[in-house]
Scaffold this motif. Structure first.
Motif, PDB file in Angstrom:
ATOM      1  N   ALA A   1     -41.818  47.500  35.995  1.00  0.00           N
ATOM      2  CA  ALA A   1     -41.147  46.501  36.837  1.00  0.00           C
ATOM      3  C   ALA A   1     -39.650  46.712  36.944  1.00  0.00           C
ATOM      4  O   ALA A   1     -38.987  46.042  37.743  1.00  0.00           O
ATOM      5  N   LEU A   2     -39.095  47.618  36.159  1.00  0.00           N
ATOM      6  CA  LEU A   2     -37.641  47.724  36.046  1.00  0.00           C
ATOM      7  C   LEU A   2     -37.086  48.704  37.073  1.00  0.00           C
ATOM      8  O   LEU A   2     -37.125  49.913  36.885  1.00  0.00           O
ATOM      9  N   THR A   3     -36.542  48.170  38.129  1.00  0.00           N
ATOM     10  CA  THR A   3     -35.909  48.976  39.173  1.00  0.00           C
ATOM     11  C   THR A   3     -34.446  49.176  38.813  1.00  0.00           C
ATOM     12  O   THR A   3     -33.698  48.202  38.707  1.00  0.00           O
ATOM     13  N   PRO A   4     -34.008  50.409  38.577  1.00  0.00           N
ATOM     14  CA  PRO A   4     -32.610  50.642  38.191  1.00  0.00           C
ATOM     15  C   PRO A   4     -31.629  49.992  39.166  1.00  0.00           C
ATOM     16  O   PRO A   4     -31.786  50.097  40.386  1.00  0.00           O
ATOM     17  N   GLY A   5     -30.675  49.280  38.605  1.00  0.00           N
ATOM     18  CA  GLY A   5     -29.641  48.667  39.422  1.00  0.00           C
ATOM     19  C   GLY A   5     -30.022  47.350  40.068  1.00  0.00           C
ATOM     20  O   GLY A   5     -29.207  46.747  40.782  1.00  0.00           O
ATOM     21  N   ALA A   6     -31.246  46.871  39.842  1.00  0.00           N
ATOM     22  CA  ALA A   6     -31.665  45.607  40.452  1.00  0.00           C
ATOM     23  C   ALA A   6     -30.799  44.464  39.936  1.00  0.00           C
ATOM     24  O   ALA A   6     -30.496  44.386  38.735  1.00  0.00           O
ATOM     25  N   PRO A   7     -30.382  43.549  40.802  1.00  0.00           N
ATOM     26  CA  PRO A   7     -29.440  42.500  40.394  1.00  0.00           C
ATOM     27  C   PRO A   7     -30.007  41.506  39.398  1.00  0.00           C
ATOM     28  O   PRO A   7     -29.248  40.807  38.724  1.00  0.00           O
TER      29      PRO A   7
ATOM     30  N   PRO B   1     -44.110  40.883  42.183  1.00  0.00           N
ATOM     31  CA  PRO B   1     -43.265  41.697  41.302  1.00  0.00           C
ATOM     32  C   PRO B   1     -42.406  40.816  40.400  1.00  0.00           C
ATOM     33  O   PRO B   1     -41.948  39.747  40.811  1.00  0.00           O
ATOM     34  N   LEU B   2     -42.187  41.287  39.179  1.00  0.00           N
ATOM     35  CA  LEU B   2     -41.417  40.523  38.200  1.00  0.00           C
ATOM     36  C   LEU B   2     -40.039  40.148  38.738  1.00  0.00           C
ATOM     37  O   LEU B   2     -39.606  38.995  38.604  1.00  0.00           O
ATOM     38  N   GLY B   3     -39.339  41.103  39.321  1.00  0.00           N
ATOM     39  CA  GLY B   3     -37.997  40.834  39.815  1.00  0.00           C
ATOM     40  C   GLY B   3     -37.972  39.768  40.891  1.00  0.00           C
ATOM     41  O   GLY B   3     -37.066  38.922  40.935  1.00  0.00           O
ATOM     42  N   GLU B   4     -38.974  39.780  41.770  1.00  0.00           N
ATOM     43  CA  GLU B   4     -39.046  38.754  42.815  1.00  0.00           C
ATOM     44  C   GLU B   4     -39.282  37.375  42.213  1.00  0.00           C
ATOM     45  O   GLU B   4     -38.734  36.372  42.689  1.00  0.00           O
ATOM     46  N   ALA B   5     -40.106  37.316  41.165  1.00  0.00           N
ATOM     47  CA  ALA B   5     -40.383  36.036  40.523  1.00  0.00           C
ATOM     48  C   ALA B   5     -39.125  35.472  39.879  1.00  0.00           C
ATOM     49  O   ALA B   5     -38.826  34.269  40.001  1.00  0.00           O
ATOM     50  N   ILE B   6     -38.373  36.312  39.181  1.00  0.00           N
ATOM     51  CA  ILE B   6     -37.129  35.864  38.559  1.00  0.00           C
ATOM     52  C   ILE B   6     -36.147  35.386  39.623  1.00  0.00           C
ATOM     53  O   ILE B   6     -35.526  34.316  39.501  1.00  0.00           O
ATOM     54  N   ALA B   7     -36.003  36.158  40.689  1.00  0.00           N
ATOM     55  CA  ALA B   7     -35.086  35.782  41.755  1.00  0.00           C
ATOM     56  C   ALA B   7     -35.515  34.478  42.421  1.00  0.00           C
ATOM     57  O   ALA B   7     -34.668  33.647  42.787  1.00  0.00           O
TER      58      ALA B   7
ATOM     59  N   VAL C   1     -36.556  50.155  21.679  1.00  0.00           N
ATOM     60  CA  VAL C   1     -35.244  50.805  21.725  1.00  0.00           C
ATOM     61  C   VAL C   1     -34.967  51.310  23.141  1.00  0.00           C
ATOM     62  O   VAL C   1     -33.862  51.148  23.672  1.00  0.00           O
ATOM     63  N   GLY C   2     -35.981  51.918  23.751  1.00  0.00           N
ATOM     64  CA  GLY C   2     -35.809  52.411  25.101  1.00  0.00           C
ATOM     65  C   GLY C   2     -35.504  51.307  26.092  1.00  0.00           C
ATOM     66  O   GLY C   2     -34.651  51.463  26.978  1.00  0.00           O
ATOM     67  N   LEU C   3     -36.172  50.169  25.944  1.00  0.00           N
ATOM     68  CA  LEU C   3     -35.921  49.053  26.851  1.00  0.00           C
ATOM     69  C   LEU C   3     -34.549  48.429  26.600  1.00  0.00           C
ATOM     70  O   LEU C   3     -33.868  48.007  27.538  1.00  0.00           O
ATOM     71  N   CYS C   4     -34.131  48.366  25.348  1.00  0.00           N
ATOM     72  CA  CYS C   4     -32.787  47.859  25.053  1.00  0.00           C
ATOM     73  C   CYS C   4     -31.727  48.745  25.703  1.00  0.00           C
ATOM     74  O   CYS C   4     -30.692  48.257  26.187  1.00  0.00           O
ATOM     75  N   ALA C   5     -31.985  50.041  25.719  1.00  0.00           N
ATOM     76  CA  ALA C   5     -31.030  50.963  26.335  1.00  0.00           C
ATOM     77  C   ALA C   5     -30.963  50.751  27.845  1.00  0.00           C
ATOM     78  O   ALA C   5     -29.897  50.882  28.457  1.00  0.00           O
ATOM     79  N   ARG C   6     -32.096  50.434  28.460  1.00  0.00           N
ATOM     80  CA  ARG C   6     -32.134  50.227  29.906  1.00  0.00           C
ATOM     81  C   ARG C   6     -31.640  48.843  30.302  1.00  0.00           C
ATOM     82  O   ARG C   6     -31.145  48.648  31.409  1.00  0.00           O
ATOM     83  N   LEU C   7     -31.824  47.880  29.410  1.00  0.00           N
ATOM     84  CA  LEU C   7     -31.454  46.495  29.695  1.00  0.00           C
ATOM     85  C   LEU C   7     -30.373  46.066  28.720  1.00  0.00           C
ATOM     86  O   LEU C   7     -30.655  45.653  27.601  1.00  0.00           O
ATOM     87  N   GLY C   8     -29.153  46.145  29.129  1.00  0.00           N
ATOM     88  CA  GLY C   8     -28.057  45.833  28.216  1.00  0.00           C
ATOM     89  C   GLY C   8     -28.027  44.395  27.744  1.00  0.00           C
ATOM     90  O   GLY C   8     -27.382  44.073  26.747  1.00  0.00           O
ATOM     91  N   SER C   9     -28.753  43.515  28.430  1.00  0.00           N
ATOM     92  CA  SER C   9     -28.760  42.095  28.064  1.00  0.00           C
ATOM     93  C   SER C   9     -29.875  41.736  27.089  1.00  0.00           C
ATOM     94  O   SER C   9     -29.928  40.612  26.593  1.00  0.00           O
TER      95      SER C   9
ATOM     96  N   LEU D   1     -32.797  39.206  32.293  1.00  0.00           N
ATOM     97  CA  LEU D   1     -33.905  39.460  31.372  1.00  0.00           C
ATOM     98  C   LEU D   1     -33.338  39.696  29.972  1.00  0.00           C
ATOM     99  O   LEU D   1     -32.788  40.753  29.679  1.00  0.00           O
ATOM    100  N   ARG D   2     -33.471  38.690  29.122  1.00  0.00           N
ATOM    101  CA  ARG D   2     -32.838  38.731  27.800  1.00  0.00           C
ATOM    102  C   ARG D   2     -33.838  38.847  26.662  1.00  0.00           C
ATOM    103  O   ARG D   2     -33.481  39.276  25.563  1.00  0.00           O
ATOM    104  N   GLY D   3     -35.094  38.484  26.893  1.00  0.00           N
ATOM    105  CA  GLY D   3     -36.053  38.455  25.794  1.00  0.00           C
ATOM    106  C   GLY D   3     -37.309  39.247  26.069  1.00  0.00           C
ATOM    107  O   GLY D   3     -37.754  39.368  27.214  1.00  0.00           O
ATOM    108  N   LEU D   4     -37.902  39.792  25.002  1.00  0.00           N
ATOM    109  CA  LEU D   4     -39.161  40.527  25.091  1.00  0.00           C
ATOM    110  C   LEU D   4     -40.026  40.203  23.885  1.00  0.00           C
ATOM    111  O   LEU D   4     -39.591  40.349  22.739  1.00  0.00           O
ATOM    112  N   ARG D   5     -41.234  39.747  24.171  1.00  0.00           N
ATOM    113  CA  ARG D   5     -42.241  39.547  23.131  1.00  0.00           C
ATOM    114  C   ARG D   5     -43.492  40.291  23.591  1.00  0.00           C
ATOM    115  O   ARG D   5     -44.346  39.752  24.292  1.00  0.00           O
TER     116      ARG D   5
END
Length: 318
Positions: A234-240, A202-208, A279-287, A245-249
């Motif tokens: 991959a986006l689990t609401p509230g995941a630390p 999972p993406l979150g596990e890899a980042i962690a 736009v939707g992802l920016c709304a979900r990911l404030g960073s 995650l700052r960039g998207l290409r």
């Protein structure tokens, strides 16, 4: 450079370019082997094509009043791929240096006009960017990528970015190599349609995992070469880890990596629809504030993304 001083970490929007290789091959009709755009640096015609490509995105950033992060065309300029392409290590080192020099040259007028640009040395995977065909240990990945990171550390690059990483171990190795050379680094994973890395993690596990093994050294993380709808999985609401995650290409297409590998024509999707998903992802990911494209995208897509997303940063846009 202290990773914390990178201008894109201040939260204002930064554009990147789109799908360099797919644009040059499918739209500009250029021919180069193994998706290795750095080979174009060998000729004046190739250098001019690269300069025109980057100039289009600089014009977009100026139009939208954003900063820009541009990746050197060195995704394939590492030793294994260089050997397949007939390069000696000395020739490959010179190609990496020439790629960064091209970016500093083409961005000079943008900077002189007051624009903020970040020159990033692009580090690609040792193996295939679509498959986890190599499963290196962290130490193996660090030792392998140290050569290219070291070359880029001796250039005017402001940072390096590991693009299309398929395993956490390889991303960690690049991060540790960058740390050893004192360079800021971003780690960009690619995901399959289920939001997991090609390795199955999972993406979150890899980042962690990368953060845990590097004491949080990467300046930030990104996702590239995946459609926004795949990233959403991959986006689990509230995941630390979400704030890292700052960039998207993203790709223009919803095709899987396997389908992309088999495709014989370009799927450039719908730029406006792609922008709406951003736009939707920016709304979900404030960073999320480093925005560009990958396979199948070009200036039309990044323009649509900028038009849709920069109003979200209105209080930060110059």
């Amino acid at each position: 450079m202290d990773p914390r001083t990178l201008p894109q970490l201040q939260g204002a929007p930064f554009l990147t370019d789109g799908g360099l290789e797919t644009t040059l091959v499918f739209r500009d009709g250029l021919d180069f082997p193994l998706f290795a755009a750095f080979t174009l640096l060998r000729s004046a015609t190739g250098r001019e094509a690269l300069a025109r490509y980057f100039a289009d995105y600089l014009a977009l950033a100026e139009r939208h009043g954003t900063g820009i992060v541009l990746e050197s065309p060195t995704w394939r300029a590492n030793p294994d791929w260089g050997e397949r392409l007939g390069y000696t290590l000395d020739g490959l080192a010179e190609a990496n240096r020439a790629a960064v020099a091209l970016l500093t040259e083409v961005t000079a007028p943008f900077v002189a006009a007051g624009g903020t640009r970040v020159v990033s040395g692009c580090i690609g995977p040792r193996g295939d960017g679509y498959r986890a065909d190599r499963l290196p240990s962290v130490d193996e990945a660090r030792a392998y990528h140290d050569w290219q990171v070291g070359i880029l550390a001796g250039t005017a690059a402001d940072m390096v970015c590991a693009m299309t990483m398929t395993t956490a171990e390889e991303g960690t190795g690049v991060a540790l190599a960058a740390q050893a050379h004192g360079l800021p680094v971003a780690i960009s994973f690619t995901t399959e349609t289920d939001g997991r890395l090609p390795s199955g993690q999972p993406l979150g596990e890899a980042i962690a995992q990368v953060d845990a093994l590097t004491d949080g050294y990467p300046a930030y993380f990104m996702v590239n070469c995946a459609h926004p709808e795949h990233v959403q999985q991959a986006l689990t609401p509230g995941a630390p880890w979400l704030h890292r995650l700052r960039g998207l290409r993203a790709n223009a297409t919803r095709l899987s990596h396997a389908e992309l590998d088999a495709a014989d024509r370009l799927d450039d999707g719908d730029p406006e629809q792609l922008a709406g998903l951003y736009v939707g992802l920016c709304a979900r990911l404030g960073s999320l504030n480093v925005l560009g494209g990958c396979c199948g995208t070009d200036v039309r897509h990044v323009h649509a993304i900028a038009t849709a997303c920069t109003p979200l940063f209105r209080h930060l846009v110059r």
